[in-house]
Design a protein around this motif. Structure first.
Motif, PDB file in Angstrom:
ATOM      1  N   ASP A 148       2.749  -1.519 -11.319  1.00  0.00           N
ATOM      2  CA  ASP A 148       1.357  -1.602 -10.874  1.00  0.00           C
ATOM      3  C   ASP A 148       1.219  -2.555  -9.691  1.00  0.00           C
ATOM      4  OD1 ASP A 148       0.633   0.163 -12.850  1.00  0.00           O
ATOM      5  OD2 ASP A 148      -0.225  -1.365 -14.189  1.00  0.00           O
ATOM      6  N   TYR A 149       1.990  -3.621  -9.718  1.00  0.00           N
ATOM      7  CA  TYR A 149       1.919  -4.588  -8.625  1.00  0.00           C
ATOM      8  C   TYR A 149       2.427  -3.975  -7.317  1.00  0.00           C
ATOM      9  CZ  TYR A 149       2.061  -9.118  -6.266  1.00  0.00           C
ATOM     10  OH  TYR A 149       1.847 -10.155  -5.389  1.00  0.00           O
ATOM     11  N   ALA A 150       3.475  -3.176  -7.416  1.00  0.00           N
ATOM     12  CA  ALA A 150       3.973  -2.478  -6.219  1.00  0.00           C
ATOM     13  C   ALA A 150       2.886  -1.580  -5.640  1.00  0.00           C
ATOM     14  CB  ALA A 150       5.220  -1.676  -6.565  1.00  0.00           C
ATOM     15  N   HIS A 151       2.190  -0.864  -6.501  1.00  0.00           N
ATOM     16  CA  HIS A 151       1.097   0.000  -6.036  1.00  0.00           C
ATOM     17  C   HIS A 151      -0.034  -0.841  -5.420  1.00  0.00           C
ATOM     18  CE1 HIS A 151       2.662   3.805  -7.386  1.00  0.00           C
ATOM     19  NE2 HIS A 151       2.781   3.399  -8.637  1.00  0.00           N
ATOM     20  N   ASP A 155      -1.520  -0.396  -1.741  1.00  0.00           N
ATOM     21  CA  ASP A 155      -2.897   0.079  -1.561  1.00  0.00           C
ATOM     22  C   ASP A 155      -3.828  -0.980  -0.999  1.00  0.00           C
ATOM     23  OD1 ASP A 155      -1.977   2.450  -2.643  1.00  0.00           O
ATOM     24  OD2 ASP A 155      -2.756   2.032  -4.661  1.00  0.00           O
ATOM     25  N   ASN A 156      -3.724  -2.225  -1.481  1.00  0.00           N
ATOM     26  CA  ASN A 156      -4.684  -3.268  -1.119  1.00  0.00           C
ATOM     27  C   ASN A 156      -4.227  -4.155   0.029  1.00  0.00           C
ATOM     28  OD1 ASN A 156      -5.873  -2.182  -3.359  1.00  0.00           O
ATOM     29  ND2 ASN A 156      -6.088  -4.100  -4.484  1.00  0.00           N
ATOM     30  N   TYR A 157      -2.914  -4.210   0.252  1.00  0.00           N
ATOM     31  CA  TYR A 157      -2.386  -5.087   1.285  1.00  0.00           C
ATOM     32  C   TYR A 157      -1.642  -4.329   2.381  1.00  0.00           C
ATOM     33  CZ  TYR A 157      -3.828  -9.051  -1.502  1.00  0.00           C
ATOM     34  OH  TYR A 157      -4.597  -9.982  -2.183  1.00  0.00           O
ATOM     35  N   GLY A 158      -1.604  -3.024   2.288  1.00  0.00           N
ATOM     36  CA  GLY A 158      -0.961  -2.220   3.319  1.00  0.00           C
ATOM     37  C   GLY A 158       0.522  -2.470   3.457  1.00  0.00           C
ATOM     38  N   TYR A 159       1.173  -2.865   2.351  1.00  0.00           N
ATOM     39  CA  TYR A 159       2.593  -3.211   2.387  1.00  0.00           C
ATOM     40  C   TYR A 159       3.411  -1.992   1.985  1.00  0.00           C
ATOM     41  CZ  TYR A 159       6.870  -5.938   1.725  1.00  0.00           C
ATOM     42  OH  TYR A 159       8.150  -6.437   1.811  1.00  0.00           O
ATOM     43  N   SER A 160       4.010  -1.347   2.940  1.00  0.00           N
ATOM     44  CA  SER A 160       4.711  -0.081   2.701  1.00  0.00           C
ATOM     45  C   SER A 160       6.193  -0.259   2.390  1.00  0.00           C
ATOM     46  CB  SER A 160       4.557   0.842   3.919  1.00  0.00           C
ATOM     47  OG  SER A 160       5.082   0.231   5.088  1.00  0.00           O
ATOM     48  N   ASP A 161       6.687  -1.503   2.422  1.00  0.00           N
ATOM     49  CA  ASP A 161       8.114  -1.739   2.196  1.00  0.00           C
ATOM     50  C   ASP A 161       8.461  -1.914   0.724  1.00  0.00           C
ATOM     51  OD1 ASP A 161       8.850  -1.577   4.862  1.00  0.00           O
ATOM     52  OD2 ASP A 161       8.485  -3.710   5.235  1.00  0.00           O
ATOM     53  N   LEU A 183      10.487  -2.796  -9.593  1.00  0.00           N
ATOM     54  CA  LEU A 183      10.084  -2.503  -8.220  1.00  0.00           C
ATOM     55  C   LEU A 183      11.224  -2.862  -7.276  1.00  0.00           C
ATOM     56  CD1 LEU A 183       9.460  -5.452  -6.721  1.00  0.00           C
ATOM     57  CD2 LEU A 183       7.351  -5.281  -8.025  1.00  0.00           C
ATOM     58  N   MET A 184      11.160  -2.271  -6.068  1.00  0.00           N
ATOM     59  CA  MET A 184      12.128  -2.567  -5.025  1.00  0.00           C
ATOM     60  C   MET A 184      11.383  -2.962  -3.761  1.00  0.00           C
ATOM     61  SD  MET A 184      15.304  -2.732  -4.204  1.00  0.00           S
ATOM     62  CE  MET A 184      15.784  -3.426  -2.622  1.00  0.00           C
ATOM     63  N   ASP A 185      11.703  -4.138  -3.222  1.00  0.00           N
ATOM     64  CA  ASP A 185      11.065  -4.668  -2.021  1.00  0.00           C
ATOM     65  C   ASP A 185      12.071  -4.627  -0.870  1.00  0.00           C
ATOM     66  OD1 ASP A 185       9.759  -6.038  -0.048  1.00  0.00           O
ATOM     67  OD2 ASP A 185       9.211  -7.757  -1.282  1.00  0.00           O
ATOM     68  N   HIS A 186      11.924  -3.645  -0.015  1.00  0.00           N
ATOM     69  CA  HIS A 186      12.851  -3.487   1.097  1.00  0.00           C
ATOM     70  C   HIS A 186      12.574  -4.478   2.223  1.00  0.00           C
ATOM     71  CE1 HIS A 186      14.332   0.277  -0.649  1.00  0.00           C
ATOM     72  NE2 HIS A 186      13.059   0.583  -0.900  1.00  0.00           N
ATOM     73  N   GLY A 187      11.386  -5.069   2.246  1.00  0.00           N
ATOM     74  CA  GLY A 187      11.046  -6.030   3.283  1.00  0.00           C
ATOM     75  C   GLY A 187      11.502  -7.443   2.982  1.00  0.00           C
ATOM     76  N   ALA A 188      11.882  -7.715   1.741  1.00  0.00           N
ATOM     77  CA  ALA A 188      12.470  -8.999   1.374  1.00  0.00           C
ATOM     78  C   ALA A 188      13.947  -8.989   1.775  1.00  0.00           C
ATOM     79  CB  ALA A 188      12.306  -9.233  -0.120  1.00  0.00           C
ATOM     80  N   ALA A 189      14.619 -10.120   1.600  1.00  0.00           N
ATOM     81  CA  ALA A 189      16.003 -10.207   2.066  1.00  0.00           C
ATOM     82  C   ALA A 189      16.742 -11.290   1.284  1.00  0.00           C
ATOM     83  CB  ALA A 189      16.044 -10.508   3.557  1.00  0.00           C
ATOM     84  N   HIS A 190      18.044 -11.367   1.517  1.00  0.00           N
ATOM     85  CA  HIS A 190      18.838 -12.442   0.927  1.00  0.00           C
ATOM     86  C   HIS A 190      19.886 -12.898   1.934  1.00  0.00           C
ATOM     87  CE1 HIS A 190      22.159  -9.546  -0.207  1.00  0.00           C
ATOM     88  NE2 HIS A 190      21.141  -8.725  -0.245  1.00  0.00           N
TER      89      HIS A 190
END
Length: 434
Positions: A148-151, A155-161, A183-190
């Motif tokens: 739900d947080y990914a959605h 939806d609310n923050y325009g974060y498509s990654d 969830l998977m966050d492609h905009g984060a990094a390590h």
């Protein structure tokens, strides 16, 4: 007792895989005698090094004092995850600060990621930066919350990654039987955190910052000209930045009341070779939904770097390997007998609300700390925001400084036992799956 000297040999990096892997910098000489600076920075981790670099870019004369070596503390020991957002999620920030400020904090967090990535590119810092962090849950409730947080971010923050992950998708990335989706966050990094810190130090020094290692600050005398006293010298400065985080001690009582040091631990296995795919099928990092978070990734030589377990107080446990092996084998039972080549601990700063504490603790003294495990982006950005604030551009600093940061209950010797009791309750909840 001082955390700076409780668990480590003075001036020597801990026996971590990071220290073994990183290309060392020549040491910087300690401060001896008196010197003058526009800005004196106390602490040579991400916060202080970023502040030094950005202040030099703005034309200020900077003296940075580090009790050990640059990157010695949490900056050189952490999990290396450059996460999205703030440490508190957007739901919590909306409740705490309202929609408008929550969106401002989201954008600041996006800027923090971009800042780190930009510094790595601009200064050619070799720290194995790679994209992608997954968040995994253990049961239906926490998996649904992650999805739900990914959605919500889409939806609310325009974060498509970011994207939700089913159990099958999560298992394809990480074949642990413990995880049921997320969830998977492609905009984060390590990245390799110590190599990044050393790269920042090199960039700051090349820009003209005067860095002094083995220069323990034990007194700060406030005034129009601040006097910062070390064992062998002192700095007279127009401005001071406190960047010690969990190692700041009692140099400032206001900060000490709001930022609590805790210890966290990481182990590095032997190289896993082809068997690394039984841990992670892709070169991503992972953080799960435990209150005491399990976080892990693979090194470039295919070791599992696994962080788990916390302690409160001054001393690290006598057997760090055993402390980390327990949560590691809960996630990866097949690694029960794997050889662990390195195990180390580090001290970080947390706040009651798990948001960084930025404050003007005196008219010409700024402080940033309490990143609560989210420091790769937060700390680097905080250094820049303090540099900007000294230069008269304080909008970003003031936004983060507006977040309420209550003091920890109790004082002095009572504070740590109260924290330990509270944390133990959450650890018990993790074990019971509540």
């Amino acid at each position: 007792m001082n955390l700076l000297f409780s668990n480590d040999k003075r001036g020597t990096y801990p026996g971590s895989w990071y220290a073994a892997d990183a290309t060392a910098l020549p040491s910087f000489a300690p401060l001896r005698g008196e010197t003058r600076a526009d800005v004196c920075i106390v602490g040579g981790g991400y916060t202080g090094l970023s502040a030094a670099l950005h202040l030099r870019e703005l034309g200020y004369d900077v003296a940075l004092l580090e009790a050990h070596r640059v990157g010695f503390g949490a900056s050189g020991r952490n999990g290396g995850q450059l996460g999205s957002g703030q440490r508190m999620d957007q739901d919590g920030l909306e409740d705490l600060m309202g929609q408008d400020v929550a969106h401002q904090l989201w954008e600041l967090a996006q800027d923090a990621k971009a800042l780190v990535k930009g510094l790595i590119e601009k200064y050619g810092i070799e720290c194995h930066l790679k994209p992608g962090i997954a968040g995994f849950g253990f049961g239906k409730k926490d998996v649904t919350e992650l999805q739900d947080y990914a959605h919500k971010l889409q939806d609310n923050y325009g974060y498509s990654d970011i994207e939700p992950l089913s159990a099958e998708q999560a298992h394809a990335l990480c074949p642990s039987p413990a995880y049921k989706g997320g969830l998977m966050d492609h905009g984060a990094a390590h990245l390799q955190p110590l190599s990044f810190a050393l790269g920042l130090a090199k960039a700051a020094s090349n820009a003209g910052a005067r860095i002094f290692e083995m220069s323990h600050v034990h007194q700060i005398k406030e005034g129009a000209t601040v006097i910062v006293q070390t064992d062998q010298g002192r700095v007279k400065a127009d401005h001071v930045i406190l960047a010690g985080n969990g190692y700041l001690g009692n140099l400032n009582r206001k900060v000490a009341a709001r930022v609590m040091p805790i210890n966290n631990f990481i182990a590095a296995t032997e190289p896993l070779g082809d068997a690394a795919t039984r841990v992670l099928a892709q070169d991503i990092a992972v953080a799960d939904t435990k209150f005491v978070v399990n976080y892990f990734r693979l090194s470039q030589d295919k070791r599992l770097l696994f962080g788990g377990g916390e302690s409160y107080g001054y001393r690290f446990p006598s057997d760090i390997t055993a402390k980390v092996r327990k949560p590691m084998t809960e996630i990866f039972p097949h690694l029960r007998d794997v050889k662990i080549d390195y195990a180390w601990g580090g001290t970080l700063g947390i706040t009651m609300k798990r948001m960084p504490y930025l404050a003007r603790v005196a008219p010409n003294i700024l402080s940033a700390s309490g990143y609560s495990g989210h420091g790769v982006g937060n700390a680097v950005q905080a250094g820049k925001l303090m540099a900007d604030a000294i230069h008269g551009q304080d909008t970003g600093f003031n936004t983060l400084a507006s977040i309420p940061t209550p003091s920890f209950p109790g004082a002095g010797a009572l504070r740590t036992p109260l924290l330990t009791l509270a944390m133990s309750w959450y650890v018990l909840r993790d074990r019971l799956g509540v």
